[in-house]
Design a protein around this motif. Sequence first.
Motif, mmCIF file in Angstrom:
data_model
loop_
_atom_site.group_PDB
_atom_site.id
_atom_site.type_symbol
_atom_site.label_atom_id
_atom_site.label_comp_id
_atom_site.label_asym_id
_atom_site.label_seq_id
_atom_site.Cartn_x
_atom_site.Cartn_y
_atom_site.Cartn_z
ATOM 1 N N HIS A 186 0.826 -1.220 0.000
ATOM 2 C CA HIS A 186 0.000 0.000 0.000
ATOM 3 C C HIS A 186 0.857 1.266 0.000
ATOM 4 O O HIS A 186 0.361 2.359 0.275
ATOM 5 C CB HIS A 186 -0.972 -0.011 1.185
ATOM 6 C CG HIS A 186 -2.134 -0.950 0.962
ATOM 7 N ND1 HIS A 186 -3.285 -0.576 0.314
ATOM 8 C CD2 HIS A 186 -2.294 -2.258 1.283
ATOM 9 C CE1 HIS A 186 -4.119 -1.604 0.242
ATOM 10 N NE2 HIS A 186 -3.546 -2.633 0.825
ATOM 11 N N GLY A 187 2.152 1.130 -0.253
ATOM 12 C CA GLY A 187 2.985 2.308 -0.514
ATOM 13 C C GLY A 187 4.011 2.679 0.541
ATOM 14 O O GLY A 187 4.776 3.634 0.335
ATOM 15 N N ALA A 188 4.057 1.955 1.659
ATOM 16 C CA ALA A 188 4.938 2.373 2.774
ATOM 17 C C ALA A 188 6.346 1.785 2.665
ATOM 18 O O ALA A 188 6.542 0.700 2.116
ATOM 19 C CB ALA A 188 4.321 1.929 4.099
ATOM 20 N N ASN A 189 7.309 2.502 3.221
ATOM 21 C CA ASN A 189 8.606 1.921 3.555
ATOM 22 C C ASN A 189 8.451 1.290 4.937
ATOM 23 O O ASN A 189 7.708 1.826 5.779
ATOM 24 C CB ASN A 189 9.693 2.994 3.580
ATOM 25 C CG ASN A 189 9.913 3.606 2.200
ATOM 26 O OD1 ASN A 189 9.819 2.900 1.193
ATOM 27 N ND2 ASN A 189 10.172 4.897 2.155
ATOM 28 N N VAL A 190 9.176 0.188 5.188
ATOM 29 C CA VAL A 190 8.882 -0.581 6.402
ATOM 30 C C VAL A 190 10.164 -1.013 7.135
ATOM 31 O O VAL A 190 11.096 -1.535 6.517
ATOM 32 C CB VAL A 190 8.065 -1.865 6.060
ATOM 33 C CG1 VAL A 190 7.665 -2.584 7.340
ATOM 34 C CG2 VAL A 190 6.826 -1.522 5.243
ATOM 35 N N ALA A 191 10.191 -0.787 8.447
ATOM 36 C CA ALA A 191 11.250 -1.339 9.304
ATOM 37 C C ALA A 191 10.654 -2.470 10.129
ATOM 38 O O ALA A 191 9.594 -2.313 10.739
ATOM 39 C CB ALA A 191 11.807 -0.260 10.228
ATOM 40 N N LEU A 192 11.349 -3.606 10.120
ATOM 41 C CA LEU A 192 10.878 -4.795 10.838
ATOM 42 C C LEU A 192 11.769 -5.073 12.037
ATOM 43 O O LEU A 192 12.992 -5.152 11.886
ATOM 44 C CB LEU A 192 10.985 -6.042 9.956
ATOM 45 C CG LEU A 192 10.212 -6.189 8.668
ATOM 46 C CD1 LEU A 192 10.868 -5.403 7.566
ATOM 47 C CD2 LEU A 192 10.174 -7.651 8.283
ATOM 48 N N ASN A 193 11.163 -5.265 13.182
ATOM 49 C CA ASN A 193 11.888 -5.837 14.322
ATOM 50 C C ASN A 193 11.712 -7.359 14.250
ATOM 51 O O ASN A 193 10.657 -7.851 13.847
ATOM 52 C CB ASN A 193 11.307 -5.310 15.646
ATOM 53 C CG ASN A 193 11.494 -6.300 16.784
ATOM 54 O OD1 ASN A 193 10.645 -7.147 17.036
ATOM 55 N ND2 ASN A 193 12.619 -6.212 17.459
ATOM 56 N N PHE A 194 12.766 -8.092 14.577
ATOM 57 C CA PHE A 194 12.626 -9.552 14.676
ATOM 58 C C PHE A 194 13.513 -10.050 15.805
ATOM 59 O O PHE A 194 14.501 -9.399 16.162
ATOM 60 C CB PHE A 194 12.976 -10.241 13.348
ATOM 61 C CG PHE A 194 14.442 -10.196 13.007
ATOM 62 C CD1 PHE A 194 15.014 -9.040 12.487
ATOM 63 C CD2 PHE A 194 15.253 -11.293 13.229
ATOM 64 C CE1 PHE A 194 16.376 -8.985 12.195
ATOM 65 C CE2 PHE A 194 16.608 -11.259 12.929
ATOM 66 C CZ PHE A 194 17.177 -10.092 12.405
ATOM 67 N N ALA A 195 13.173 -11.224 16.362
ATOM 68 C CA ALA A 195 13.918 -11.745 17.514
ATOM 69 C C ALA A 195 15.114 -12.577 17.083
ATOM 70 O O ALA A 195 16.249 -12.275 17.439
ATOM 71 C CB ALA A 195 12.990 -12.565 18.403
ATOM 72 N N ARG A 196 14.862 -13.640 16.318
ATOM 73 C CA ARG A 196 15.939 -14.597 16.015
ATOM 74 C C ARG A 196 15.988 -15.041 14.564
ATOM 75 O O ARG A 196 17.023 -15.444 14.059
ATOM 76 C CB ARG A 196 15.762 -15.865 16.879
ATOM 77 C CG ARG A 196 16.262 -15.727 18.305
ATOM 78 C CD ARG A 196 15.935 -16.971 19.107
ATOM 79 N NE ARG A 196 14.504 -17.225 19.138
ATOM 80 C CZ ARG A 196 13.688 -16.683 20.028
ATOM 81 N NH1 ARG A 196 14.150 -15.892 20.961
ATOM 82 N NH2 ARG A 196 12.388 -16.938 20.001
ATOM 83 N N ASP A 197 14.865 -15.002 13.877
ATOM 84 C CA ASP A 197 14.743 -15.627 12.547
ATOM 85 C C ASP A 197 15.310 -14.702 11.453
ATOM 86 O O ASP A 197 14.572 -13.988 10.759
ATOM 87 C CB ASP A 197 13.247 -15.924 12.304
ATOM 88 C CG ASP A 197 12.991 -16.581 10.964
ATOM 89 O OD1 ASP A 197 13.964 -16.901 10.241
ATOM 90 O OD2 ASP A 197 11.799 -16.759 10.624
ATOM 91 N N VAL A 198 16.635 -14.765 11.297
ATOM 92 C CA VAL A 198 17.312 -13.884 10.338
ATOM 93 C C VAL A 198 16.786 -14.135 8.918
ATOM 94 O O VAL A 198 16.478 -13.199 8.172
ATOM 95 C CB VAL A 198 18.849 -14.097 10.394
ATOM 96 C CG1 VAL A 198 19.564 -13.235 9.366
ATOM 97 C CG2 VAL A 198 19.368 -13.797 11.798
ATOM 98 N N ALA A 199 16.668 -15.419 8.544
ATOM 99 C CA ALA A 199 16.241 -15.749 7.183
ATOM 100 C C ALA A 199 14.823 -15.223 6.924
ATOM 101 O O ALA A 199 14.542 -14.651 5.856
ATOM 102 C CB ALA A 199 16.286 -17.253 6.976
ATOM 103 N N GLY A 200 13.936 -15.373 7.909
ATOM 104 C CA GLY A 200 12.560 -14.881 7.754
ATOM 105 C C GLY A 200 12.528 -13.375 7.595
ATOM 106 O O GLY A 200 11.803 -12.840 6.745
ATOM 107 N N ALA A 201 13.342 -12.690 8.393
ATOM 108 C CA ALA A 201 13.359 -11.222 8.320
ATOM 109 C C ALA A 201 13.934 -10.755 6.992
ATOM 110 O O ALA A 201 13.388 -9.847 6.340
ATOM 111 C CB ALA A 201 14.186 -10.666 9.478
ATOM 112 N N GLU A 202 15.014 -11.412 6.562
ATOM 113 C CA GLU A 202 15.632 -11.005 5.292
ATOM 114 C C GLU A 202 14.703 -11.261 4.111
ATOM 115 O O GLU A 202 14.629 -10.459 3.183
ATOM 116 C CB GLU A 202 16.968 -11.736 5.096
ATOM 117 C CG GLU A 202 18.074 -11.106 5.950
ATOM 118 C CD GLU A 202 19.398 -11.857 5.864
ATOM 119 O OE1 GLU A 202 19.453 -12.936 5.232
ATOM 120 O OE2 GLU A 202 20.378 -11.350 6.461
ATOM 121 N N SER A 203 13.969 -12.368 4.153
ATOM 122 C CA SER A 203 13.075 -12.644 3.024
ATOM 123 C C SER A 203 11.890 -11.676 3.028
ATOM 124 O O SER A 203 11.384 -11.297 1.966
ATOM 125 C CB SER A 203 12.636 -14.105 3.000
ATOM 126 O OG SER A 203 11.678 -14.345 3.991
#
Length: 253
Positions: free
Chosen positions: A28-45
């Motif tokens: 819907h048009g936003a830039n997004v910052a994600l916090n994640f705990a441990r799942d590096v691969a999930g966050a990167e994908s």
Amino acid sequence: MLLDGKTVLVTGASAGIGRAVAIGCAWHGANVALNFARDVAGAESAVAEIEKLGRKGVAIQGDVADPQTAKDFVAKAVDALGRVDVFVNNAGICPFHAFLDMPVETFERTMQVNLHGAYFMVQAAANQMVEQGDGGSIIAMSSISALVGGEYQTHYTPTKAGLHSLMQSVAIALGKHKIRCNSLFPGTILTDINKEDLADTKKREYMEGRIPLGRLGQPEDLVGPTVFLASDLAQYVTGASLLVDGGAYVNLQ
Ligand SMILES: NC(=O)C1=CN([C@@H]2O[C@H](COP(=O)(O)OP(=O)(O)OC[C@H]3O[C@@H](n4cnc5c(N)ncnc54)[C@H](O)[C@@H]3O)[C@@H](O)[C@H]2O)C=CC1
Ligand SMILES: C[C@H](O)[C@@H]1OC(=O)[C@H](O)[C@@H]1O
């Protein structure tokens, strides 16, 4: 696009509802910052998906139970993306356990992740929005469990009621800064949080049977309600809550 030019921060966004919401906000048009705990691969994908949509994405690791994570997440997100317009407090755990022998550590960890962590995250995001001076939107992923109990969720449901109460109070505290604060109340959404619980076929069928719309939820079902509350379409909505449960809550008989 409803979130064009906005920057959205989402906690616990490497999987499940948080991930769907992060990617949905980018759609819907936003830039997004994600916090994640441990799942590096999930966050990167998830970041890769966001970039495929032509938006900026950044993944920042941190345990929300540590109050310092909140300040770090907001500071790093602002470094990478410039500002915070929307904050989605999504990270959460629900380790199902009986009441009478609830381990102290399980109780305390659930409180720290779901409620204490949320408090400091919301405070850090709000301080950034106040400094920017042009308002914002804060959304808490509370739950239908803010309204109803669960035999194996006696440590969890109070955190979800607490989150909603936090949104009500900060809606008042932050209204003068044009910062809107609302809760979403998902019903049962198929994610890792309940995979084991719903592996019990009887329980799954019971839960499905309670839902007038005839199916359990998917993480993507939370995208539209989140985007609505994040967007200017909801410019006069604050202190509110929205059930996203296929009708489960109202289905007594
Ligand atoms: N799935 C459901 O039926 C419902 C979920 N919710 C809430 O939605 C939110 C998201 O849950 P789901 O996507 O369903 O589950 P999930 O288990 O797929 O996602 C939870 C996310 O929070 C992250 N997380 C957990 N502890 C963390 C910590 N200490 N620091 C940073 N991140 C952490 C996990 O890594 C994961 O990415 C939770 O707050 C949950 O309580 C609310 C109602 C129903
Ligand atoms: C984890 C549960 O399946 C889920 O979480 C909630 O908040 C609701 O109780 C759902 O059923």
